[in-house]
Design an enzyme around this catalytic site. Structure first.
Site, PDB file in Angstrom:
ATOM      1  N   GLU A   1       0.884  -1.175   0.000  1.00 26.34           N
ATOM      2  CA  GLU A   1       0.000   0.000   0.000  1.00 26.34           C
ATOM      3  C   GLU A   1       0.917   1.219   0.000  1.00 26.34           C
ATOM      4  O   GLU A   1       1.460   1.589   1.039  1.00 26.34           O
ATOM      5  CB  GLU A   1      -0.911  -0.024   1.238  1.00 26.34           C
ATOM      6  CG  GLU A   1      -1.857  -1.212   1.294  1.00 26.34           C
ATOM      7  CD  GLU A   1      -3.047  -1.061   0.362  1.00 26.34           C
ATOM      8  OE1 GLU A   1      -3.369   0.078  -0.023  1.00 26.34           O
ATOM      9  OE2 GLU A   1      -3.643  -2.094   0.006  1.00 26.34           O
TER      10      GLU A   1
ATOM     11  N   CYS B   1      -2.210   9.673   2.516  1.00 29.32           N
ATOM     12  CA  CYS B   1      -1.727   9.084   1.251  1.00 29.32           C
ATOM     13  C   CYS B   1      -2.669   9.388   0.089  1.00 29.32           C
ATOM     14  O   CYS B   1      -2.234   9.485  -1.047  1.00 29.32           O
ATOM     15  CB  CYS B   1      -1.554   7.579   1.407  1.00 29.32           C
ATOM     16  SG  CYS B   1      -3.060   6.771   1.967  1.00 29.32           S
TER      17      CYS B   1
HETATM   18  P1  NAD Z   1       8.085   4.651   5.148  1.00 27.90           P
HETATM   19  O1  NAD Z   1       8.074   3.830   3.921  1.00 27.90           O
HETATM   20  O2  NAD Z   1       9.246   5.536   5.413  1.00 27.90           O
HETATM   21  O3  NAD Z   1       7.938   3.732   6.468  1.00 27.90           O
HETATM   22  C1  NAD Z   1       6.936   2.740   6.608  1.00 27.90           C
HETATM   23  C2  NAD Z   1       7.450   1.617   7.477  1.00 27.90           C
HETATM   24  O4  NAD Z   1       8.583   1.028   6.837  1.00 27.90           O
HETATM   25  C3  NAD Z   1       7.889   2.028   8.878  1.00 27.90           C
HETATM   26  O5  NAD Z   1       7.315   1.134   9.818  1.00 27.90           O
HETATM   27  C4  NAD Z   1       9.407   1.896   8.853  1.00 27.90           C
HETATM   28  O6  NAD Z   1       9.940   1.398  10.063  1.00 27.90           O
HETATM   29  C5  NAD Z   1       9.658   0.884   7.744  1.00 27.90           C
HETATM   30  N1  NAD Z   1      10.904   1.165   7.029  1.00 27.90           N
HETATM   31  C6  NAD Z   1      11.403   2.393   6.679  1.00 27.90           C
HETATM   32  N2  NAD Z   1      12.580   2.256   6.035  1.00 27.90           N
HETATM   33  C7  NAD Z   1      12.839   0.929   5.992  1.00 27.90           C
HETATM   34  C8  NAD Z   1      13.933   0.142   5.473  1.00 27.90           C
HETATM   35  N3  NAD Z   1      14.987   0.727   4.886  1.00 27.90           N
HETATM   36  N4  NAD Z   1      13.873  -1.203   5.590  1.00 27.90           N
HETATM   37  C9  NAD Z   1      12.814  -1.801   6.190  1.00 27.90           C
HETATM   38  N5  NAD Z   1      11.770  -1.109   6.711  1.00 27.90           N
HETATM   39  C10 NAD Z   1      11.791   0.232   6.619  1.00 27.90           C
HETATM   40  O7  NAD Z   1       6.716   5.474   5.081  1.00 27.90           O
HETATM   41  P2  NAD Z   1       6.193   6.593   6.042  1.00 27.90           P
HETATM   42  O8  NAD Z   1       7.087   7.799   5.920  1.00 27.90           O
HETATM   43  O9  NAD Z   1       5.943   6.041   7.391  1.00 27.90           O
HETATM   44  O10 NAD Z   1       4.771   6.908   5.376  1.00 27.90           O
HETATM   45  C11 NAD Z   1       4.610   7.814   4.321  1.00 27.90           C
HETATM   46  C12 NAD Z   1       4.409   7.125   2.990  1.00 27.90           C
HETATM   47  O11 NAD Z   1       3.448   6.094   3.118  1.00 27.90           O
HETATM   48  C13 NAD Z   1       3.851   8.061   1.935  1.00 27.90           C
HETATM   49  O12 NAD Z   1       4.478   7.819   0.704  1.00 27.90           O
HETATM   50  C14 NAD Z   1       2.384   7.686   1.852  1.00 27.90           C
HETATM   51  O13 NAD Z   1       1.769   7.975   0.621  1.00 27.90           O
HETATM   52  C15 NAD Z   1       2.448   6.226   2.106  1.00 27.90           C
HETATM   53  N6  NAD Z   1       1.184   5.759   2.636  1.00 27.90           N
HETATM   54  C16 NAD Z   1       0.420   4.935   1.864  1.00 27.90           C
HETATM   55  C17 NAD Z   1      -0.814   4.517   2.344  1.00 27.90           C
HETATM   56  C18 NAD Z   1      -1.715   3.620   1.547  1.00 27.90           C
HETATM   57  O14 NAD Z   1      -2.694   3.140   2.120  1.00 27.90           O
HETATM   58  N7  NAD Z   1      -1.445   3.362   0.280  1.00 27.90           N
HETATM   59  C19 NAD Z   1      -1.248   4.934   3.604  1.00 27.90           C
HETATM   60  C20 NAD Z   1      -0.423   5.758   4.352  1.00 27.90           C
HETATM   61  C21 NAD Z   1       0.801   6.161   3.869  1.00 27.90           C
END
Ligand code: NAD
Length: 475
Positions: free
Chosen positions: A228, A262
């Site tokens: 997602e 998002c």
């Molecule tokens: P992110 O991808 O930075 O982090 C999400 C999760 O991934 C966190 O729990 C984090 O610990 C983990 N993570 C981060 N870097 C990692 C790595 N290198 N290796 C393994 N795990 C890692 O996202 P965010 O900043 O928390 O959220 C914002 C993004 O999420 C935006 O792009 C937004 O559009 C998207 N989003 C999508 C939806 C949807 O339903 N499609 C909903 C909410 C947010």
């Protein structure tokens, strides 16, 4: 406080610290699953009821935590986190018996006397990794599907919303035995330690680039993945739209959670003849919602951390600000901001904004709109404001997007019957309601044949008569 340093007190410090605990949890969960403890309908319903009670009990803690993490208003917190999750759980309790039942269907004549059925099978060990922007909902709503479908599960909430992460853990610890569902808090190291293991399904919500890491981890172990992700979601307003209504619905969808949604309208494509009027009405709507000084409004939030504040503030082009444009770094405050005369080469159009800036581009014909949207990766959401059936049809036919609304914003998300997910770079797979159950199940196709009849036509040796009959049966 700087990004990444806001760890919850219970967060383990390094991957090495958490690795043994993760391995132990996974092993206990595998044993629990293999013993069939998650399978009976009554066990799933009971677990979901305990889950519901725990979320309800923690409602005030969820609301306080969201205020602490991002100054979220209590009304928004209830609507988008508490109420959404309890609605999903109630729907699952009511429907899980029906969802679990094998779906029977007629078999082909060639297989007579048989009946076919689709049997839903849980996948086994599942992992849910959540983002910070809806830190409770996006960790717990997928869990409803995982439990209803009969899986064991580890949930890793986002470390960037530490108060909410702690409440998610408290809810899970109280509702479930850890051999069924366990919450593991921590940062990137913890996520990486989790990805060292083989999961039967990984459900990831977050950014597109990090999503690739989860897709690769899934590929490594041939685990199923749901991704997602994010992207730039356009909002198209044509000259036929009801501008008063459009302005209010766009302003609400954009500045809900301070634009950190998002599926927020990322940018507007307005037909040239109505652009100025629309911009004026959106400004008026924002002032009506949050007052002359939104920094004082209890309904307007803050940017999650200093890194995101600097990133979003850096996308403002002061020469193009038509409304708002105020920032306060110490408070991580960025006011509702509308920018006009924006082109595709502006910085604000180069990435997902994920903050309270609303750039407005204009167009003459919908053909231009199709072309402009096509220049960005697949949108997660799309909103179209029009009163013309032909315009609606053109956009639905020609533009690929995850899901969206006509004459509204955000609300497609709230309909449990609609699958929610992206397409291409905005995601893979979908969930919500029954679709969550499907996301966490494998559908076994099973054909069951009665023994009272065993036509010999399919058995060798074949002659012309058998061949004629067989050709008729299978063509
Ligand atoms: P992110 O991808 O930075 O982090 C999400 C999760 O991934 C966190 O729990 C984090 O610990 C983990 N993570 C981060 N870097 C990692 C790595 N290198 N290796 C393994 N795990 C890692 O996202 P965010 O900043 O928390 O959220 C914002 C993004 O999420 C935006 O792009 C937004 O559009 C998207 N989003 C999508 C939806 C949807 O339903 N499609 C909903 C909410 C947010």
């Amino acid at each position: 406080m700087p990004d990444g340093s806001r760890q919850s007190p219970s967060s383990p410090a390094t991957a090495a610290d958490v690795a043994p605990a993760i391995a132990a949890v996974l092993e206990a969960q595998r044993e629990h699953f293999v013993a069939g403890k998650t399978l009976p309908r009554h066990a799933r319903e009971e677990a979901l009821r305990a889950f519901l009670a725990s979320v309800q009990k923690h409602e005030p803690h969820i609301i306080d935590a969201l205020h602490e993490d991002m100054h979220r208003s209590s009304t928004e917190a209830y609507l988008s986190e508490v109420g959404y999750v309890t609605g999903e759980i109630r729907n699952a309790i009511k429907s899980v018996g029906k969802w679990m039942r094998p779906k029977k269907m007629f078999s082909p004549l060639a297989a007579a006397p048989s009946r076919s059925m689709l049997v839903s099978q849980p996948l086994g060990s599942t992992l849910i990794v959540g983002p910070w922007n809806y830190p409770v909902q996006l960790a717990l709503a997928p869990l409803v599907g995982a439990v209803a479908a009969g899986n064991v599960c580890v949930v890793k909430p986002s470390e960037l919303a530490p108060a909410s992460s702690a409440v998610v853990k408290a809810i899970i610890d109280e509702a479930f035995d850890p051999e069924w569902v366990a919450a593991v808090e921590g940062g990137i190291e913890t996520s990486q330690a989790l990805l060292e293991h083989r999961w039967d399904h990984i459900f990831f919500t977050g950014g597109t680039e990090v999503g690739r890491i989860y897709a690769k981890a899934g590929a490594e172990h041939l685990s199923r993945v749901t991704l997602e992700l994010g992207g730039k979601s356009p909002t198209i307003v044509t000259a036929s739209a009801d501008l008063d209504v459009a302005a209010k619905r766009i302003a609400w969808g954009k500045w809900f959670n301070t634009g950190q949604t998002c599926i927020a309208p990322d940018y507007i494509l307005a037909q040239r003849s109505i652009r100025d009027e629309l911009v004026e009405k959106i400004g008026k709507a924002a002032t009506g919602f949050y007052g002359e000084d939104p920094q004082q409004s209890p309904d307007y939030g803050r940017i999650i951390n200093d890194r995101h504040f600097a990133r979003v503030a850096g996308l403002i082009d002061e020469a193009k600000v038509a409304y708002g444009g105020k920032t306060d770094a110490a408070d991580r405050y960025i006011s509702p901001t509308v920018m006009t005369e924006v082109t595709l080469s502006d910085k604000v159009m180069g990435e997902e904004i994920f903050g309270p800036l609303l750039p407005v581009l204009d167009f003459e014909s919908l053909e231009e709109v199709v072309e402009t949207i096509g220049k960005n990766p697949n949108p997660l959401a799309l909103y179209l404001f029009t009163t013309t059936a032909a315009e609606e049809q053109l956009i639905l036919d020609r533009v690929s997007f995850g899901g969206g609304c006509i004459n509204n914003t955000l609300l497609h998300f709230s309909d449990h019957k609609l699958p929610f997910g992206g397409v291409g770079s905005s995601g893979l797979g979908a969930y919500h309601g029954h679709h969550s159950f499907e996301a966490f199940s494998h559908k076994k196709g099973v054909l069951k044949t009665a023994n009272f009849l065993d036509p010999s036509v399919k058995y060798p040796p074949y002659d012309d008569t058998k061949r004629r009959i067989l050709r008729k049966l299978v063509h």
